[in-house]
Design a protein around this motif. Structure first.
Motif, PDB file in Angstrom:
ATOM      1  N   THR A 928     -20.875 -22.725   8.134  1.00 34.88           N
ATOM      2  CA  THR A 928     -20.166 -23.579   9.375  1.00 34.88           C
ATOM      3  C   THR A 928     -18.539 -22.922   9.326  1.00 34.88           C
ATOM      4  OG1 THR A 928     -19.570 -25.129   7.663  1.00 34.88           O
ATOM      5  CG2 THR A 928     -21.296 -25.779   9.049  1.00 34.88           C
ATOM      6  N   ARG A 929     -18.029 -22.445   8.085  1.00 29.44           N
ATOM      7  CA  ARG A 929     -16.567 -21.641   8.365  1.00 29.44           C
ATOM      8  C   ARG A 929     -16.691 -20.555   9.255  1.00 29.44           C
ATOM      9  NH1 ARG A 929     -15.601 -17.787   4.984  1.00 29.44           N
ATOM     10  NH2 ARG A 929     -17.326 -18.316   3.490  1.00 29.44           N
ATOM     11  N   GLU A 930     -17.888 -19.755   9.096  1.00 29.29           N
ATOM     12  CA  GLU A 930     -17.906 -18.796  10.001  1.00 29.29           C
ATOM     13  C   GLU A 930     -18.088 -19.189  11.344  1.00 29.29           C
ATOM     14  OE1 GLU A 930     -17.568 -15.619   8.774  1.00 29.29           O
ATOM     15  OE2 GLU A 930     -17.795 -14.651  10.357  1.00 29.29           O
ATOM     16  N   ARG A 931     -18.681 -20.289  11.853  1.00 30.23           N
ATOM     17  CA  ARG A 931     -18.875 -20.583  13.144  1.00 30.23           C
ATOM     18  C   ARG A 931     -17.752 -21.239  13.640  1.00 30.23           C
ATOM     19  NH1 ARG A 931     -23.054 -25.500  14.144  1.00 30.23           N
ATOM     20  NH2 ARG A 931     -21.518 -26.509  12.942  1.00 30.23           N
ATOM     21  N   THR A1016     -19.019  -5.838  -3.645  1.00 33.62           N
ATOM     22  CA  THR A1016     -20.424  -5.764  -2.778  1.00 33.62           C
ATOM     23  C   THR A1016     -20.822  -7.113  -2.670  1.00 33.62           C
ATOM     24  OG1 THR A1016     -20.847  -3.876  -4.655  1.00 33.62           O
ATOM     25  CG2 THR A1016     -22.864  -4.885  -3.253  1.00 33.62           C
ATOM     26  N   HIS A1017     -20.882  -8.161  -3.517  1.00 39.41           N
ATOM     27  CA  HIS A1017     -21.044  -9.553  -3.198  1.00 39.41           C
ATOM     28  C   HIS A1017     -20.558 -10.121  -1.899  1.00 39.41           C
ATOM     29  CE1 HIS A1017     -21.948 -13.766  -3.852  1.00 39.41           C
ATOM     30  NE2 HIS A1017     -20.326 -13.992  -3.358  1.00 39.41           N
ATOM     31  N   LEU A1018     -19.270  -9.818  -1.827  1.00 43.64           N
ATOM     32  CA  LEU A1018     -18.412 -10.250  -0.635  1.00 43.64           C
ATOM     33  C   LEU A1018     -18.780  -9.257   0.755  1.00 43.64           C
ATOM     34  CD1 LEU A1018     -14.946 -10.732  -2.277  1.00 43.64           C
ATOM     35  CD2 LEU A1018     -16.721 -12.651  -1.341  1.00 43.64           C
ATOM     36  N   THR A1019     -19.001  -7.979   0.694  1.00 42.65           N
ATOM     37  CA  THR A1019     -19.553  -7.401   1.771  1.00 42.65           C
ATOM     38  C   THR A1019     -21.050  -7.864   2.277  1.00 42.65           C
ATOM     39  OG1 THR A1019     -18.505  -5.526   0.637  1.00 42.65           O
ATOM     40  CG2 THR A1019     -19.933  -5.010   2.303  1.00 42.65           C
ATOM     41  N   GLU A1020     -21.728  -7.931   1.192  1.00 47.14           N
ATOM     42  CA  GLU A1020     -23.240  -8.682   1.749  1.00 47.14           C
ATOM     43  C   GLU A1020     -22.955  -9.889   2.396  1.00 47.14           C
ATOM     44  OE1 GLU A1020     -25.806  -6.740  -2.360  1.00 47.14           O
ATOM     45  OE2 GLU A1020     -25.246  -8.879  -2.155  1.00 47.14           O
ATOM     46  N   LEU A1021     -22.256 -10.824   1.824  1.00 50.80           N
ATOM     47  CA  LEU A1021     -22.030 -12.077   2.496  1.00 50.80           C
ATOM     48  C   LEU A1021     -21.565 -12.066   3.785  1.00 50.80           C
ATOM     49  CD1 LEU A1021     -21.668 -15.171   2.228  1.00 50.80           C
ATOM     50  CD2 LEU A1021     -19.559 -14.788   1.198  1.00 50.80           C
ATOM     51  N   GLN A1022     -20.675 -10.961   3.729  1.00 52.50           N
ATOM     52  CA  GLN A1022     -19.961 -10.979   5.380  1.00 52.50           C
ATOM     53  C   GLN A1022     -20.961 -10.206   6.409  1.00 52.50           C
ATOM     54  OE1 GLN A1022     -17.099 -12.669   6.043  1.00 52.50           O
ATOM     55  NE2 GLN A1022     -18.087 -12.176   8.231  1.00 52.50           N
ATOM     56  N   ARG A1023     -21.986  -9.450   5.846  1.00 52.30           N
ATOM     57  CA  ARG A1023     -22.837  -8.644   6.376  1.00 52.30           C
ATOM     58  C   ARG A1023     -23.804  -9.713   7.355  1.00 52.30           C
ATOM     59  NH1 ARG A1023     -25.539  -4.537   3.334  1.00 52.30           N
ATOM     60  NH2 ARG A1023     -23.803  -3.542   3.379  1.00 52.30           N
ATOM     61  N   PHE A1024     -24.171 -10.391   6.397  1.00 44.55           N
ATOM     62  CA  PHE A1024     -25.199 -11.579   6.881  1.00 44.55           C
ATOM     63  C   PHE A1024     -24.440 -12.698   7.722  1.00 44.55           C
ATOM     64  CE2 PHE A1024     -25.278 -14.190   2.624  1.00 44.55           C
ATOM     65  CZ  PHE A1024     -24.961 -15.194   3.202  1.00 44.55           C
ATOM     66  N   LEU A1025     -23.315 -13.081   7.448  1.00 47.42           N
ATOM     67  CA  LEU A1025     -22.604 -13.871   8.270  1.00 47.42           C
ATOM     68  C   LEU A1025     -22.282 -13.395   9.515  1.00 47.42           C
ATOM     69  CD1 LEU A1025     -20.069 -15.518   5.792  1.00 47.42           C
ATOM     70  CD2 LEU A1025     -22.154 -16.701   6.585  1.00 47.42           C
ATOM     71  N   ASP A1026     -22.126 -12.045   9.520  1.00 49.97           N
ATOM     72  CA  ASP A1026     -22.148 -11.495  10.837  1.00 49.97           C
ATOM     73  C   ASP A1026     -23.255 -11.389  11.726  1.00 49.97           C
ATOM     74  OD1 ASP A1026     -19.593 -10.770  10.340  1.00 49.97           O
ATOM     75  OD2 ASP A1026     -19.914  -8.568   9.881  1.00 49.97           O
ATOM     76  N   MET A1027     -24.487 -11.344  11.041  1.00 49.31           N
ATOM     77  CA  MET A1027     -25.636 -11.168  11.660  1.00 49.31           C
ATOM     78  C   MET A1027     -26.214 -12.639  12.050  1.00 49.31           C
ATOM     79  SD  MET A1027     -29.018  -9.372  10.296  1.00 49.31           S
ATOM     80  CE  MET A1027     -30.595  -9.189  11.219  1.00 49.31           C
ATOM     81  N   ALA A1028     -25.722 -13.634  11.067  1.00 45.99           N
ATOM     82  CA  ALA A1028     -26.002 -15.032  11.848  1.00 45.99           C
ATOM     83  C   ALA A1028     -25.260 -15.501  13.011  1.00 45.99           C
ATOM     84  CB  ALA A1028     -25.614 -16.064  10.537  1.00 45.99           C
TER      85      ALA A1028
END
Ligand SMILES: Cc1ncc(C[n+]2csc(CCOP(=O)(O)OP(=O)(O)O)c2C)c(N)n1
Length: 1038
Positions: A928-931, A1016-1028
């Motif tokens: 929701t934050r990302e949206r 890496t944790h944050l990068t992974e998070l951002q990567r999948f949020l981007d994809m979402a």
């Protein structure tokens, strides 16, 4: 080697009155008996300082003096020398030297007394030698006890005789005995010699071998020690660091003639042996090719258990809960619990159909519950045998937990009414770590059952493995030493010795309310099971076993020779029992159907209808009246007792709570408080257990307040909610998962009217308790038709804390759910959600709001049946400002939401929505934050699946249909091969009849649950949020 200090320090203080009887003033001082040594204990009247506690002090000093005369004050040195030299009462004491004339004269007199006794040193040495010898038998006599009925193995895996006891391995051989005595005496260990054997030595108060005598010749001392410690009973107890308990045991085993049985008792014992033996014979005759894990070689187990139960019943016990492995289980069911024989026999009929749903289980795993009259005591007794999996020892903590609960519900705070008996195999007892974990619960205030009687069927083999290869400890029972439990090893071919130790074990438990172990050293007449060939691996042992007379035969011959029974009586006893078996066998053929529910170990009277069905198929609202919420909230944010100082930091936390209540909202901790508090109001006991649960691992809970000024003063506000509320138990556990979860499962078994929760410190630690989860919680109802409402709180979430502490492994719990991924259930039935819950093996939820957590906890009790509940609980959400619930969502009429649909702009105009994201738990807040950041509230709808299993097909179908133009995406923060994806995807596809793909957004597959690197944790998070939120992400695949 023995150290003198040890010997002297452990000597029981002597009292004046104990020795005065034998004190003879007329005896010449030079005679070397220990009576002289005791002369220091003059009558109290004559030596007024030898009274009350001071006499203990003096005695201790005496021991020290024996070891080193210089270690005490000169005046005491003179006193002890004088008393040993035969000074009459009142004359031994000489005041310390002063410069006065008179005192010099006194000193001279004392000195002359000492000089008149040249053999004092020798007397002291002899005294110490005999005391050391007695003590050596008490400590190490069991090492030479004749414990193995086969006479070929050493129960302690050591064939040597301890260096400080006289006993030879073959005590009947006088020559060997004499040789050993010579080795230890003449110039040897004790400095005694053969001529001392006929000298009379005074006995210390740390032995009871004298009976009425306070002095005995050394020869008789040794004989009695041999009788007490080196025959068919090996008593291991000298590690117990409580003098009273050691004395109690010494008295039970050393007192001459204490092991006596009346003829009536002997006949009862024989009759019980007949039943035990002939039961196995009967099964063998009828089903020779069936596995039954027979008891042959340890038939004495049945009379042993019955003796423990009789004695305990006599001491007030009316409920015994038992746990046991496969060996002899059918026999215990038949002859101890008294399950109808036909019910046992029909389990062997492979053609009988199962009447109950579920898998059922093998006959030697099933449980049982039976209430009957104990014929010996004429008192009612309830016996329950807890069903168990094949996993040896796994049932131990479960039995303990159930016992604790039964004690709790009947107000038995000291274990005087309810007790447990645990049976073990020797290899399993030594090898399984859960045994240790269970022992460590035995004395913890919130876990103690006030003593368990452990019985080990020590057949000196584990499947095909010899004890030497199966353990590093001398005995299989050594684990019990950690809790100071006495261990009684006994040769199982001596039934009277077995009965005696069982009697003592039961008395120990009712006297001291502590654990005790009976180690039945026996043999296994057949292979591991009846189909197994033991000669492959233990040829010599089995040659001996084939020659071994069965214990029944041996004991019958003994009683016939003693005239206690005659041969015809004995034979009649046998044919009487054989007839009982035959008749039951005939009846068993009338059984048409197998009812596992007849094998229930924990019935819940009144909870179900008479035919075992739920009383309804609905669940009332789980919401509450506002005043109840407010009241609980106020108590949760206050200190309900006077003059109690809490920590400043906690004051701030309580203040924040108060604010929340004022604003009609709850955070996670408050939601939990309200769920628990309201159930307590309704008379439901709540028990929360696990590591550091009182405060909460994340310092959010604070259910136990600690006074900052008074040590150990605590307050549990939850117990101050209502005048007639049910009690709340919150307990920090030992650092164990397997043991503690097993315990709580057992606790939850006892009653449906309790909310029993176990919280893992971090969710990933649940795998330390995997066996309880896999063998009991997941399939328990299917195997044993018993329900269980245990709740597992498993902190879970990817928060950059590394591979550990991140994942509670939802994929594993979901994989074990019994709902079919490929079949859409009938969604139209009434109460679809409830019947789905009824059919499932457990419920798996991941709540995204405190309110939903509150509802699901309350629903657990308001449902008309019980299912285990697995909750993935949050960490950062505990304090997340958006993770709050308004009272409105918790009021009467509200419910747990299995799915929380999108309710933002996307829901207003669903046809415009391009993507429907499904998710569960904390990732919702990231999404929701990302949206919001991307301004995509109209294009992307986000729906939360709060109840993963049973899968909410009905609600998700509605959601999918609501957004006809949307792509369906499952989003999770876990790696692709973990988390929920593999469970959710096929079910979502089934929901929409496979009309669309279900795309995956989340981390890539990985071996570890999370990265150890924060970046890496944050990068992974951002990567999948981007994809979402990349609406083109899946275009290329469509
Ligand atoms: C945890 C566990 N590991 C392995 C087994 C397989 N197993 C069944 S019986 C047995 C031997 C048990 O020996 P013991 O405890 O001495 O009991 P006995 O069969 O001799 O009565 C083994 C290894 C099991 N049932 N449980």
């Amino acid at each position: 080697m023995f150290h003198l200090r040890t010997c002297a320090a452990k000597l029981r203080p002597l009292t004046a009155s104990q020795t005065v009887k034998t004190f003879s003033q007329n005896k010449p001082a030079a005679i070397r008996t220990f009576q002289q040594i005791r002369c220091y204990s003059a009558p109290v009247a004559a030596e007024p300082f030898l009274s009350g506690t001071s006499s203990n002090y003096v005695e201790e000093m005496y021991c020290a003096w024996l070891e080193n005369p210089k270690s005490v004050h000169k005046s005491w040195d003179i006193f002890f020398r004088n008393t040993n030299a035969g000074a009459p009462p009142g004359a031994a004491y000489q005041s310390p030297l002063t410069l006065s004339r008179g005192s010099l004269a006194t000193a001279a007199r004392a000195q002359s007394l000492v000089e008149a006794q040249p053999n004092v040193d020798k007397l002291v040495e002899d005294h110490l030698a005999v005391q050391s010898l007695i003590r050596a038998y008490q400590i190490r006599g069991h090492h030479v006890a004749q414990l193995d009925p086969l006479g070929i193995l050493d129960a302690d895996l050591d064939s040597s005789v301890p260096a400080d006891i006289i006993s030879s391995t073959d005590k009947l051989d006088l020559a060997v005995f004499k040789e050993r005595l010579r080795m230890l005496t003449v110039g040897g260990f004790y400095g005694l010699d053969e001529s001392d054997l006929d000298k009379v030595f005074h006995l210390p108060t740390t032995t009871f071998i004298g009976g009425q005598e306070s002095a005995l010749p050394l020869r008789e001392i040794i004989r009695r020690l041999e009788m007490a410690y080196c025959q068919h009973i090996g008593v291991e107890f000298m590690f117990i660091n409580d003098l009273e308990q050691c004395q109690w045991i010494r008295q039970k085993f050393e007192t001459p003639g204490i092991m006596q049985f009346t003829n009536e008792e002997k006949r009862t014992l024989l009759a019980r042996l007949v039943r035990s033996t002939r039961f196995e014979d009967f099964l063998q005759r009828k089903w020779s090719s069936e596995k039954r894990f027979g008891l042959e070689g340890c038939e004495v187990l049945i009379p042993a258990l019955k003796t423990i139960i009789d004695k305990s019943s006599e001491n007030g016990i009316d409920y015994v809960i038992m746990g046991m492995p496969h060996r002899g289980r059918l026999n215990v069911l038949a002859n101890v619990i008294r399950k109808e024989l036909e019910q046992i026999f029909c389990q062997f009929d492979s053609k009988l159909e199962a009447a109950d749903e579920g898998s059922g289980d093998m006959k030697y795993h099933l449980g049982m519950y039976h209430r009957r009259i104990n014929r010996v005591t004429d008192r009612n007794i309830t016996l329950s045998l807890v069903a168990n999996p094949s996993h040896l020892e796994a049932a131990d903590p479960v039995v303990m937990g159930k016992t604790k609960a039964e004690q709790f519900y009947c107000g038995d705070t000291e274990g005087k009414k309810v007790m447990s008996i645990l049976l073990h195999g020797d290899a399993a007892f030594a090898g399984q770590g859960i045994v240790y974990e269970t022992f460590h619960l035995s004395d913890l205030p919130s876990y103690t059952t006030h003593g368990t009687v452990h019985v080990v069927v020590n057949n000196q083999i584990g499947f095909t493995t010899d004890p030497r290869m199966a353990r590093s400890s001398p005995y299989p029972t050594d684990v019990a030493r950690v809790v100071n439990a006495p261990i009684f090893h006994v040769n199982a071919d001596d039934p009277e010795a077995v009965m005696y130790v069982c009697k003592v074990a039961a008395e120990w438990r009712s006297t001291f309310h502590k654990d005790v172990v009976v180690d039945l050293v026996c043999y296994r007449r057949n292979g591991h099971n009846e189909m197994d060939e033991p000669m492959f691996t233990q040829p010599l042992m089995y040659k001996q076993i084939h020659k071994q007379k069965p214990v029944l035969q041996k004991y019958a011959e003994l009683l016939v020779s003693q005239g206690v029974v005659n041969q015809p009586e004995y034979e009649e006893e046998i044919s009487k029992y054989d007839k009982i078996c035959e008749e039951a066998f005939t009846r068993s053929k009338d059984e048409k159907i197998l009812h596992i529910k007849h094998w229930l170990d924990s019935p819940w009277p009144g909870f179900f209808t008479l035919d075992g069905q739920p009383r309804s198929m609905s669940c009332p609202s789980t919401g509450l009246e506002e005043d109840v919420l407010t009241h609980i909230g106020n108590v949760a944010s206050s200190v309900p007792v006077e003059n109690f100082t809490i920590h400043g930091g906690l004051s701030r936390i309580l203040k924040t709570r108060k604010e929340l209540v004022k604003n009609r909202t709850v955070d996670w901790a408050l939601a939990e408080y309200m769920a628990f508090g309201s159930l307590l109001k309704e008379g439901i006991h709540v028990r929360l257990s696990g590591q550091d649960v009182e405060r909460g691992t994340f310092s959010h809970r604070h259910h136990v307040l600690h006074d900052q000024n008074v040590d150990k003063r605590t307050c549990i506000p939850m117990n101050h909610l209502w005048p007639n509320q049910a009690p709340y138990t919150v307990c920090n556990s030992s650092l164990s998962e397997y043991g503690v979860l097993g315990f709580e499962l057992g606790f939850a078994m006892a009653s449906p009217n309790a909310l029993v929760l176990w919280e893992a410190q971090f969710g990933d630690f649940n795998n330390m308790a995997q066996c309880i989860i896999d063998q009991f919680i997941c399939p328990g109802q299917a195997k044993w038709v018993r329900q269980n409402g245990i709740v597992l709180l498993l902190p879970h979430g990817m928060e950059g804390m590394g591979p550990e502490h991140s994942s509670a492994r939802p994929e594993r719990f979901l994989q074990m759910c019994n709902d079919d991924p490929d079949v859409l259930p009938d969604l139209g039935g009434a109460n679809f959600d409830i019947s789905q819950l009824y059919d499932c093996n457990w419920v798996v939820v991941n709540c995204s709001t405190p309110g939903n957590f509150f509802h699901v906890l309350r629903r657990q009790i308001l449902l008309p049946f019980r299912k285990p509940l697995i909750v993935f609980t949050p960490k950062s959400l505990l304090r997340h400002p958006e993770a709050r619930t308004n009272f409105d969502e918790m009021l009467a009429g509200t419910y747990f939401q299995r799915v929380i649909p999108e309710d933002g702009p996307a829901a207003q105009d669903p046809s415009q929505v391009k993507r429907l994201l499904f998710c569960t738990g904390k990732v919702y807040y990231d999404l929701t934050r990302e949206r919001k950041a991307r301004g995509m509230a109209e294009q992307v709808a986000i729906t939360r699946i709060e109840q993963l299993s049973p899968f909410p097909f009905d609600l998700l179908l509605k959601e999918a249909q609501k957004y006809p133009n949307a792509e369906l995406v499952w989003c999770q923060e876990e790696h692709k091969n973990q988390g929920y994806y593999d469970y959710v995807k096929p079910r979502l596809r089934t929901t929409i009849d496979r009309a669309k793909p279900v795309w995956y957004v989340g981390r890539d597959p990985a071996a570890a649950p999370a990265t150890g690197n924060k970046k890496t944790h944050l990068t992974e998070l951002q990567r999948f949020l981007d994809m979402a939120f990349d609406l083109d992400a899946f275009k290329k695949f469509s």
